[in-house]
Design an enzyme around this catalytic site. Sequence first.
Site, short mmCIF file in Angstrom:
data_model
loop_
_atom_site.label_atom_id
_atom_site.label_comp_id
_atom_site.label_asym_id
_atom_site.label_seq_id
_atom_site.Cartn_x
_atom_site.Cartn_y
_atom_site.Cartn_z
N GLY A 43 -7.87 2.00 1.43
CA GLY A 43 -8.10 2.66 0.14
C GLY A 43 -9.01 3.88 0.25
N ARG B 260 -14.33 9.60 -12.21
CA ARG B 260 -13.06 9.05 -11.73
C ARG B 260 -12.42 8.21 -12.83
NH1 ARG B 260 -12.56 9.31 -6.16
NH2 ARG B 260 -10.98 7.68 -6.24
N GLU C 206 0.85 -1.20 0.00
CA GLU C 206 0.00 0.00 0.00
C GLU C 206 0.88 1.25 0.00
OE1 GLU C 206 -3.35 0.84 -0.24
OE2 GLU C 206 -2.38 2.81 -0.22
N HIS D 164 -43.71 -7.34 8.54
CA HIS D 164 -44.59 -6.17 8.54
C HIS D 164 -44.54 -5.50 9.90
CE1 HIS D 164 -48.07 -3.70 7.61
NE2 HIS D 164 -48.53 -3.98 8.82
N LEU E 206 -4.37 1.53 5.62
CA LEU E 206 -5.02 0.57 4.73
C LEU E 206 -6.48 1.00 4.51
CD1 LEU E 206 -3.65 -2.73 6.35
CD2 LEU E 206 -2.62 -1.31 4.56
N ALA F 216 4.49 0.22 -5.45
CA ALA F 216 4.97 -0.94 -6.20
C ALA F 216 5.02 -0.64 -7.69
CB ALA F 216 4.06 -2.13 -5.95
#
Length: 448
Positions: free
Chosen positions: A42, A262, A35, A434, A40, A116
Site C-alpha cells: 500500500g 487525504r 491488490e 538511565h 504489496l 476488485a
Amino acid sequence: MIDKKYDLIIIGAGPGGYLAAERAGARGKKVLIIEKEKTLGGVCLNKGCIPTKTLLNSAKIFYKAQHSEMYGVTVSDAKYDFEKAIAWKSKVVNLMTKGVAYKMKSNNVTTLYGEAKFVDKNRVSVNSELYSGDNIIIATGSSPIAIPIEGVEQPHVITSDEVFNIAEPPQNLVIIGGGVIGLEFASYFSMIGVNVAVLEMLPEVLPNVDSEIAKLLRTSLSDCNILTNVKAQRIEKDKVVYIKDGNEANCDADLVLLATGRAPNVERLGLENINIEFSKNGINVNDKMETNIPNVFAVGDVTGKSLLAHSAYRMGEVAVNTILGASDKMRYNAVPWVVYTNPELSGIGLTEVQAKKEGYTIKVSTMQLRANGRFYAEHGNEKGIVKAIVDADTDLLLGLFILGGVSSEVIHSAAIIIEAELRVKDIKEIIFPHPTVSEAIKDVLWEI
Ligand code: NAI
C-alpha cells in the site's frame, strides 16, 4: 488457475489489509488478498511511511554531518547524493514489499493482482472473473486531495504520490498545507539544501495538535519559511501567488507539493451495488469494524477514522477477531502519532483544550528536555519539551506530547500507560533506564 471460493476476501494490501490477511491465514482461514498496484504494502510501504522515513534518515545524517562541531566532530566536505539516497530508499522499499509477499505465502494467503469491484455482498469481480467470500474486508486506503486552485494541472505541481519520482531536488519548493505530510517533506527538503516555503491557511500548523507545541515545532523548523494564515491563490510556472492579510504576495517555486489532506478510497469499488453505508468521508463502521452489511468489514484509512498505518494494523486485527468469533474492539484513545520532522513530534491522547472541552478537570505538567541528561548530551540546545495532561479526579493520563530528538521511539510508553489505565502514582514506581530520554515521561508526571 486460482480458486474462486474463499472464507475471507480482502480488498487492498496496505497495512490494514495485509495484516488482516496474515492473521486470518495463520488461523487456518482460506484467504484471498486483492491488490490493484504491482507491489504489496500500500501507500505506507510504497509511497508513504517507509520511503519518507528512509529519505529523512539520509537527510538527518547529512544535516548532522554539517552541524556537529560542538560535539567535537568536524566534517569538511559533506555531500548529499540525491540519486544514491533514492536508490537506498528503493532498496528498502523493495525488501519490505517482498517481505509482505513472503508473509502472504507463509500464511497460505492467495494474492491476486487486479482491481476488485463488488457484484453483490459476497462476490467481487477482478480481471473479469468472479470470486466469492463468506466475509469481505475492504482496506482500500486513501488518496491525496487535490485543491481547486488555478494552475494545479501543471506538471511541476505534484502530491506525495509523485514526489518520489522527481529526477532531482528542486531549487525552490513550495508546499501547500502545513499538516503532517507538508511538514515532513519541508523538513526533508530543507535539510538537503532546498529553499522551502510552506503555505498554511490556518493560524497554526498541525491544526489537531496542541497549538503551543505545534508552534514550537514550527519555530524549530527554522530553515523553512513557514507562513500561516495565508491563502494560496494560483500556481504559475515559477511561483505560487498567495494572499496574506489582504495583500497579494508570492514565493518562487520550481516544484509545488500539494499536502492538503487525504480522502478515503471509496470510488470504483461498486459500493453502491451492496447498499453499504458510506460517504466521501469513509465507510461507516462500528468498533468491531463491521459495516451495515453483516459479512462486510472495513479497516484503515477507508473508514476515515484514523489515517495511520498502526491504526490500520489494529483495525485489521479487530476485524479478523470479530470474524473468528473472538471478542475484540477498536479503541482510539490510545493511538500514538508521530510527525517525523527533525526534531520529531510525537503525541497521544487529548490536548489541554480537548480535555477541557470534554469536561475534565485537568492537571498539566511541562518539562524542557534540556533538563534530561541524555537529551542534552545528544541534542545540546535544540528545542525539546514534554507535556502531560492528567485527569485531576482519577489521576489517569489523558494526553502526552513530546517534541525533540527521536521522540517516536519513546511515545509508546504513554500508550501503555493509557491502555493499562495506570495512575500517576503507579508510574512513579516504574523504573526507567538511565540515561534515556524516556525518563522525561516519569519526570514530567512526577511534577503532577
Ligand atoms: P493534514 O490534514 O494533516 O494537513 C493538511 C493541512 O493543509 C492542514 O493544516 C490544512 O489546514 C491545510 N490546508 C488545507 N487546504 C489548504 C489550502 N487550500 N491552502 C493552504 N493550506 C491548506 O493532511 P496531510 O498532511 O495531507 O496528511 C493526510 C493524512 O495522512 C493525515 O491524516 C495524516 O495523519 C496522515 N499521515 C500521517 C503521517 C504520520 O503519521 N507520520 C505521515 C503522513 C500522513
